[in-house]
Enzyme design. Sequence first.
Site, PDB file in Angstrom:
ATOM      1  N   SER A 143       0.864  -1.183   0.000  1.00  0.00           N
ATOM      2  CA  SER A 143       0.000   0.000   0.000  1.00  0.00           C
ATOM      3  C   SER A 143       0.897   1.228   0.000  1.00  0.00           C
ATOM      4  O   SER A 143       2.042   1.161   0.472  1.00  0.00           O
ATOM      5  CB  SER A 143      -0.873   0.021   1.259  1.00  0.00           C
ATOM      6  N   TYR A 156      -1.342  -0.448  10.600  1.00  0.00           N
ATOM      7  CA  TYR A 156      -1.619  -0.850   9.212  1.00  0.00           C
ATOM      8  C   TYR A 156      -0.465  -0.389   8.313  1.00  0.00           C
ATOM      9  O   TYR A 156       0.070  -1.172   7.517  1.00  0.00           O
ATOM     10  CB  TYR A 156      -2.957  -0.268   8.737  1.00  0.00           C
TER      11      TYR A 156
HETATM   12  P1  NAP Z   1     -11.486  -6.306   0.535  1.00  0.00           P
HETATM   13  O1  NAP Z   1     -12.415  -5.968  -0.578  1.00  0.00           O
HETATM   14  O2  NAP Z   1     -11.923  -6.112   1.949  1.00  0.00           O
HETATM   15  O3  NAP Z   1     -10.994  -7.808   0.332  1.00  0.00           O
HETATM   16  C1  NAP Z   1     -10.161  -8.432   1.263  1.00  0.00           C
HETATM   17  C2  NAP Z   1     -10.025  -9.893   0.890  1.00  0.00           C
HETATM   18  O4  NAP Z   1      -9.226 -10.551   1.879  1.00  0.00           O
HETATM   19  C3  NAP Z   1     -11.343 -10.617   0.828  1.00  0.00           C
HETATM   20  O5  NAP Z   1     -11.326 -11.578  -0.200  1.00  0.00           O
HETATM   21  C4  NAP Z   1     -11.419 -11.308   2.199  1.00  0.00           C
HETATM   22  O6  NAP Z   1     -12.217 -12.460   2.045  1.00  0.00           O
HETATM   23  C5  NAP Z   1      -9.949 -11.652   2.398  1.00  0.00           C
HETATM   24  N1  NAP Z   1      -9.635 -11.835   3.799  1.00  0.00           N
HETATM   25  C6  NAP Z   1      -9.817 -10.949   4.815  1.00  0.00           C
HETATM   26  N2  NAP Z   1      -9.459 -11.505   5.973  1.00  0.00           N
HETATM   27  C7  NAP Z   1      -9.033 -12.771   5.680  1.00  0.00           C
HETATM   28  C8  NAP Z   1      -8.556 -13.853   6.456  1.00  0.00           C
HETATM   29  N3  NAP Z   1      -8.447 -13.761   7.787  1.00  0.00           N
HETATM   30  N4  NAP Z   1      -8.223 -15.006   5.837  1.00  0.00           N
HETATM   31  C9  NAP Z   1      -8.355 -15.120   4.490  1.00  0.00           C
HETATM   32  N5  NAP Z   1      -8.798 -14.140   3.706  1.00  0.00           N
HETATM   33  C10 NAP Z   1      -9.140 -12.987   4.302  1.00  0.00           C
HETATM   34  O7  NAP Z   1     -10.139  -5.462   0.413  1.00  0.00           O
HETATM   35  P2  NAP Z   1      -9.210  -5.115  -0.848  1.00  0.00           P
HETATM   36  O8  NAP Z   1      -9.243  -3.664  -1.020  1.00  0.00           O
HETATM   37  O9  NAP Z   1      -9.516  -5.990  -1.984  1.00  0.00           O
HETATM   38  O10 NAP Z   1      -7.808  -5.472  -0.197  1.00  0.00           O
HETATM   39  C11 NAP Z   1      -6.895  -6.374  -0.771  1.00  0.00           C
HETATM   40  C12 NAP Z   1      -5.486  -5.939  -0.392  1.00  0.00           C
HETATM   41  O11 NAP Z   1      -5.244  -4.639  -0.916  1.00  0.00           O
HETATM   42  C13 NAP Z   1      -5.221  -5.844   1.113  1.00  0.00           C
HETATM   43  O12 NAP Z   1      -3.945  -6.376   1.387  1.00  0.00           O
HETATM   44  C14 NAP Z   1      -5.230  -4.349   1.374  1.00  0.00           C
HETATM   45  O13 NAP Z   1      -4.426  -4.001   2.486  1.00  0.00           O
HETATM   46  C15 NAP Z   1      -4.665  -3.834   0.081  1.00  0.00           C
HETATM   47  N6  NAP Z   1      -4.949  -2.424  -0.215  1.00  0.00           N
HETATM   48  C16 NAP Z   1      -6.226  -2.001  -0.353  1.00  0.00           C
HETATM   49  C17 NAP Z   1      -6.475  -0.652  -0.605  1.00  0.00           C
HETATM   50  C18 NAP Z   1      -7.865  -0.103  -0.751  1.00  0.00           C
HETATM   51  O14 NAP Z   1      -8.021   1.143  -0.696  1.00  0.00           O
HETATM   52  N7  NAP Z   1      -8.870  -0.937  -0.976  1.00  0.00           N
HETATM   53  C19 NAP Z   1      -5.400   0.243  -0.728  1.00  0.00           C
HETATM   54  C20 NAP Z   1      -4.099  -0.227  -0.580  1.00  0.00           C
HETATM   55  C21 NAP Z   1      -3.900  -1.575  -0.333  1.00  0.00           C
HETATM   56  P3  NAP Z   1     -13.058 -13.217   3.180  1.00  0.00           P
HETATM   57  O15 NAP Z   1     -13.785 -12.176   3.961  1.00  0.00           O
HETATM   58  O16 NAP Z   1     -13.929 -14.134   2.358  1.00  0.00           O
HETATM   59  O17 NAP Z   1     -12.058 -13.979   3.979  1.00  0.00           O
END
Ligand code: NAP
Length: 269
Positions: A143, A156
């Site tokens: 990130s 985070y």
């Molecule tokens: P998201 O829509 O909340 O998706 C998160 C994913 O991780 C879901 O598939 C969730 O599925 C899974 N997950 C969460 N806890 C888990 C656990 N304990 N075990 C296994 N799977 C788990 O978020 P996203 O934005 O796609 O985030 C993906 C990555 O991008 C993360 O590493 C986040 O830090 C990074 N990121 C996001 C942003 C943003 O603004 N969205 C910005 C920078 C970086 P289940 O609930 O089915 O387990």
Amino acid sequence: MTSFNNKGTALITGASTGIGAIYADRLARRGHDLILVARNRVRLDTLARRLTDETGRSVQVFPADLGNPGNVATVEDLLRSDRTISVLVNNAGLGATAPLLESDVARMDEMIALNVSALTRLTYAVVPGLIERGGGTVINIGSIVGIAPEILNGVYGATKAYVLAFTRSLHHELADKGVRVQAVMPGATATEFWEVAGRPIEDLPSTIVMRADDMVDAALAGLDQGEVFTIPALPNIGDWVAYEEARKKLLPQLSLSEPAARYLASQAS
Ligand code: NAP
């Protein structure tokens, strides 16, 4: 339906929704078979059915809670034993928006377990096999808060700084062994992440929020261009190059036998 596959299998964590689900879509369309890991089996099954129908690739689901060490171990076993795996996308992650000292430390621990420990263990599990098979790719979703931890919750940001440092050193050690690594550093991306982290995405100015499809497509373009660090939003790559050059200039000066003159001067006074 399993078909001839010379691109190997991509294992994607956090593939049930958001950024991980889009990686699943794009990597299937690029010819990879898939193993999708997350907790929500219903969502994983729905995505797997759609991608199998649309791309003809083999898509397996592997429900697991990567915050649970026993579940992580089962995914590690799979990464060690499945010799078709050529790509690992360490995407599952948890965020927080509350200030550091106003946050529940148990929740901070959960974040470290998922964002740092699981990512590290899965990487350790996959890399030896990739080297043995002549190469592969590890994509770590970091990130921008990895270089700007003051923007959101500090733990985070620190977990994402770990992703950057870990990826940098993986690149240093693995580049000549055929294993490519990439740290993707998204800014705000429109997914459920924000709801889970405690701030509705509608609260953010729309000018700083990228569509998740655009973010993943840019990250894959960065991978194709050979980048180790990809910041999908950064307009001028020269700014990142300057940041890296400033870092490299420090390296030979960080460990010397004598303290810097400014500290000797203040001891004398
Ligand atoms: P998201 O829509 O909340 O998706 C998160 C994913 O991780 C879901 O598939 C969730 O599925 C899974 N997950 C969460 N806890 C888990 C656990 N304990 N075990 C296994 N799977 C788990 O978020 P996203 O934005 O796609 O985030 C993906 C990555 O991008 C993360 O590493 C986040 O830090 C990074 N990121 C996001 C942003 C943003 O603004 N969205 C910005 C920078 C970086 P289940 O609930 O089915 O387990």
